[in-house]
Structure formats: C-alpha cells, structure tokens
Design a protein around this motif. Structure first.
Motif, short mmCIF file in Angstrom:
data_model
loop_
_atom_site.label_atom_id
_atom_site.label_comp_id
_atom_site.label_asym_id
_atom_site.label_seq_id
_atom_site.Cartn_x
_atom_site.Cartn_y
_atom_site.Cartn_z
N PRO A 1 62.24 7.57 -78.91
CA PRO A 1 63.11 8.15 -79.50
C PRO A 1 62.66 8.41 -81.03
O PRO A 1 63.00 8.99 -81.68
CB PRO A 1 64.78 7.85 -79.30
CG PRO A 1 64.16 6.59 -78.79
CD PRO A 1 63.67 5.92 -78.30
N GLU A 2 61.97 7.13 -81.49
CA GLU A 2 61.38 6.67 -82.92
C GLU A 2 60.76 8.57 -83.20
O GLU A 2 59.88 7.92 -84.33
CB GLU A 2 60.93 5.38 -82.85
CG GLU A 2 59.24 5.54 -82.24
CD GLU A 2 59.90 4.51 -81.07
OE1 GLU A 2 60.78 4.93 -79.87
OE2 GLU A 2 58.76 4.67 -79.99
N ALA B 1 61.51 9.88 -86.64
CA ALA B 1 62.78 9.33 -87.03
C ALA B 1 62.37 7.95 -87.08
O ALA B 1 63.82 7.58 -88.21
CB ALA B 1 63.29 8.99 -85.14
N ALA C 1 67.76 15.48 -85.42
CA ALA C 1 66.19 14.32 -84.95
C ALA C 1 66.09 15.96 -84.08
O ALA C 1 67.39 16.63 -83.37
CB ALA C 1 66.19 13.63 -83.82
#
Ligand SMILES: Cc1cc2nc3c(=O)[nH]c(=O)nc-3n(C[C@H](O)[C@H](O)[C@H](O)COP(=O)(O)O)c2cc1C
Ligand SMILES: Cc1cc2nc3c(=O)[nH]c(=O)nc-3n(C[C@H](O)[C@H](O)[C@H](O)COP(=O)(O)O)c2cc1C
Lengths: 207, 207
Positions: free
Chosen positions: A167-168, A78, A182
């Motif tokens: 989340p990255e 992400a 994602a």
C-alpha cells in the motif's frame, strides 16, 4: 542509482501519468535545486511523449524551469504523502532549507541535467517547449518527455502493478486542503456487463 | 433533473477534477450530440475556474466543440466503466448509434446548451477559450468552467466522499489497454510522520 530503478520506453511514458496522479516537479539552475508539488500535470501526447504542467508565477521552481529549460516530473507514493504536502506548502523563496525540512533527497540519472527525487515510483525527464503565451497567460508549461524510469516494485512490463505492490506504493491524488486519495483497485473496462465484472476486489457488488 | 444533482460553487469546481479522474466530454451542434472519453483533462485555474482537455483531430466530439464553442466534462464512476471504455473506443463518425450502443443517456441542465451524461458523479459546463495555436499544434483545448454540479451521494460540502459512498461511485483512472483503476482510500498529508498516519484504512502499515 537504486537497482530497482529501470528505464521505461518513451512510447509507454504516458502510462506513468495517465491515471492522474499528483506529481513532484523538480528543477535546478546555477547550483540551486528545488521541488514543488503539482496536481495540475497531464499527459499531452504519445510519440514523442509530451505533457503539460501548471506552474504558478510565485513558485521558485518555475524560475528554475524557465532558466534551465529542463525539469523532472516524478510520481510520489503513499509513504511520501507528508513530504509531498510539505513540498507544496512552503516555498524555497521563504525557506532556504525547504528540501531538508520536507525530507526530500535528490539524485542524478545518467547525464540528465535535472535533479530527481529519491523514493518516488516513477520519473520523467522533461524538456520545456517554449510557449510564452501559455506560460504568461495561463501559467501552463508544455514539455517533451526525453527520459522515463520507474521502480520495478510497482511498475512492471509497461504497467502499474498497484494491486500487488504494498500500500505504500499507491500514487497520490490530491483534492484540496491537505486531503489526498490513494489510487485504488483495478477495473476492467473491456468486459461485458456481466458477472465477470465482479472480479475487481473492492467492487464485488457492482454489476 | 435527478434530485440528487446539486450545484457546486464555481470556486470549488476544480476539486471535482483535481484528483485526476478520466472524464467524459460531451458536446452538441446542429442537432447532433456526442460523447467521448478523455484521460487527458486537467484543472488549469481556480477563479475563474479553467481546465484543459486534449481532443484528437479524429474525434467527432472535437468538431462539435469547435462548432458550438461549448462542452461538458463529467466524471464517470465505477458503474460506468464499460460505458466509458466504449465511448472511448468507437467514433460517431463510424457508428451513428454509438451513444445508444454504449448505453449513454443525455440530459439538460437549466439553459445550458451542452448535453450532460446521466449517471455520472459530477458535471462541469465549459466554454471554450479559442486558442488556435494550441488546438492545431497540440490538440489542446482550454475552457472556462461556467457551471458545476455533483451528485450528493458522493460529493458533499465541497468534498468528495468516496470512502463513505458505495464502491460504484469511485472515479475512474485510466492507464492503457482498457485498464482502469478506481480511486482508493483517503490519506492525510498534513499529519506529522507519526502513528496518526495509521488512520487511513488500507494504509495501516505505512509509517
Ligand atoms: C498537493 C499539492 C498540489 C499542488 N499543485 C500545484 C500545481 O499544480 N501548480 C502550482 O503552481 N502549484 C501547485 N501547488 C502549490 C505549490 O506546490 C506551492 O506553491 C509550492 O510552495 C511552490 O514551491 P516553490 O516556490 O519552492 O517552488 C500544489 C500544492 C500542493 C500541496
Ligand atoms: C479511457 C479513455 C481515455 C481517452 N482519452 C482521450 C483523450 O484524453 N483525448 C483524446 O483525444 N482521446 C481520448 N480517448 C480516445 C477517444 O475517446 C476516442 O477517439 C473516441 O472514439 C472519440 O469519439 P468520437 O469520434 O465519437 O468523438 C480516450 C479513450 C479511452 C478509452
């Protein structure tokens, strides 16, 4: 090499792309290196691991794959969504500084000849299996996976761990027009249809 | 036919599988219908739309595809995760009541000859393009997509709308060993690296 990058056993390499992520394809020949985005990459076999990828005739990356016989497939995440889109929107044929403008940095792994893109979640070293009919008629390339690595912050013990990584680290799944999703939350397919299915976090109301 | 099911223009059919979902492959021949799970399905072309799917030689579904020359690819969703896993874990060769046990129900669309699985999010009618070398050497099948449909509760105006549909509509992305991920939240690849990237819901801390 980043100390977080570790080798993945070849018999587990298919797990890196089984869930259908959009990938980056990188290759080099005669001192020229390049990277493009590809949503149309797919596992083909377990052992030896193989994969397919569609490389359009207009892509400079395809020419480098054809000349060198090797390429890398990497799974961007992400934090690389803008870079991934840029690597898929401009061609090295038109923009000599494509990689720098997209912010893509390359590195080497051991004695492998293909370039790898920094900051991704996993990498597959690939050796083209020449299939001229597929390549000419369908732009379809088949390759054997000859090396695999992952970042231990998102792939551990042979498994993706998206749910616990930040989340990255989520993989990217392209739809169209610059829109990606994602990857989301885990689901267990082997539970009975029972309240146990409530476990997955975002699926508390699916029976 | 369920009033929520509507046709998708063929030039947008690739969007239904671009994001790499695990699919269900269904086919019928001589009065026998069957369904299997496939993680190794991938778009191959836009117009006319084509796709690839890997069908192992042990799969009964493959035999039906070879005999009839047609099959359907459908995109199952989170409420079908147990069914999907079951359709991928038992063979009609061993279990004559495989479909009933998995809870798979079939329906027809117009005059298309292949069976479609009820309750999925989208459906692609496929016509095999015979490529014996690929099929024999790699278990790799190529097909043209000759019809496409989606459920308007999750796909609208040519776009997936996972973020607004209920969690039960999320597509399934298989890893291994009965473990799937659901598709997650949208990401925009065309924004500059700026605070605007904060928009995606689960990614507020990705710059
Ligand atoms: C997200 C995304 C996915 C893409 N997937 C593919 C693909 O699977 N195959 C392909 O040939 N092109 C694909 N493209 C387009 C190429 O990445 C694009 O043509 C790129 O400019 C080629 O770069 P090059 O000429 O420098 O190699 C994709 C583009 C984007 C943005
Ligand atoms: C999630 C999942 C994905 C699968 N993907 C594939 C695939 O891409 N290709 C394949 O040949 N088999 C795949 N399988 C295995 C087949 O679905 C399995 O062999 C099935 O029992 C075949 O059924 P049939 O013999 O009734 O056709 C998968 C299984 C699961 C659970």
């Amino acid at each position: 090499m980043d100390p977080h990058i570790f080798p993945v056993a070849l018999e587990k390499a298919h797990r890196l792309i089984n869930h259908g992520p959009t990938v980056l394809v990188s290759a080099s020949d005669g001192g020229v290196s390049n990277v493009m985005a590809a949503a149309w990459a797919c596992a083909l076999d377990f052992d030896p691991p193989k994969l397919t990828v569609v490389l359009d005739k207009t892509a400079k990356t395809r020419e480098l794959v054809e000349k060198s016989g090797h390429f890398a497939i990497q799974i961007p995440n992400a934090k690389q969504v803008v870079m991934t889109r840029e690597l898929g929107s401009s061609s090295l044929n038109d923009e000599p500084d494509k990689l720098a403008r997209a912010g893509a940095q390359l590195f080497n792994i051991d004695d492998y000849s293909m370039p790898f893109v920094s900051g991704c979640s996993a990498w597959l070293a690939c050796k083209r299996i020449a299939e001229p009919h597929n390549e000419n008629s369908y732009d379809l390339f088949i390759a054997e996976v000859i090396g695999a690595w992952a970042d231990d912050r998102v792939f551990q013990n042979g498994h993706w761990n998206f749910e616990n990584a930040g989340p990255e680290w989520r993989s990217l799944h392209y739809v169209a027009g610059g829109h990606f999703y994602a990857i989301g939350e885990p689901l267990q397919g082997h539970q009975a249809r029972s309240p146990a299915l409530k476990k997955p976090r975002t699926l508390s109301d699916v029976a």
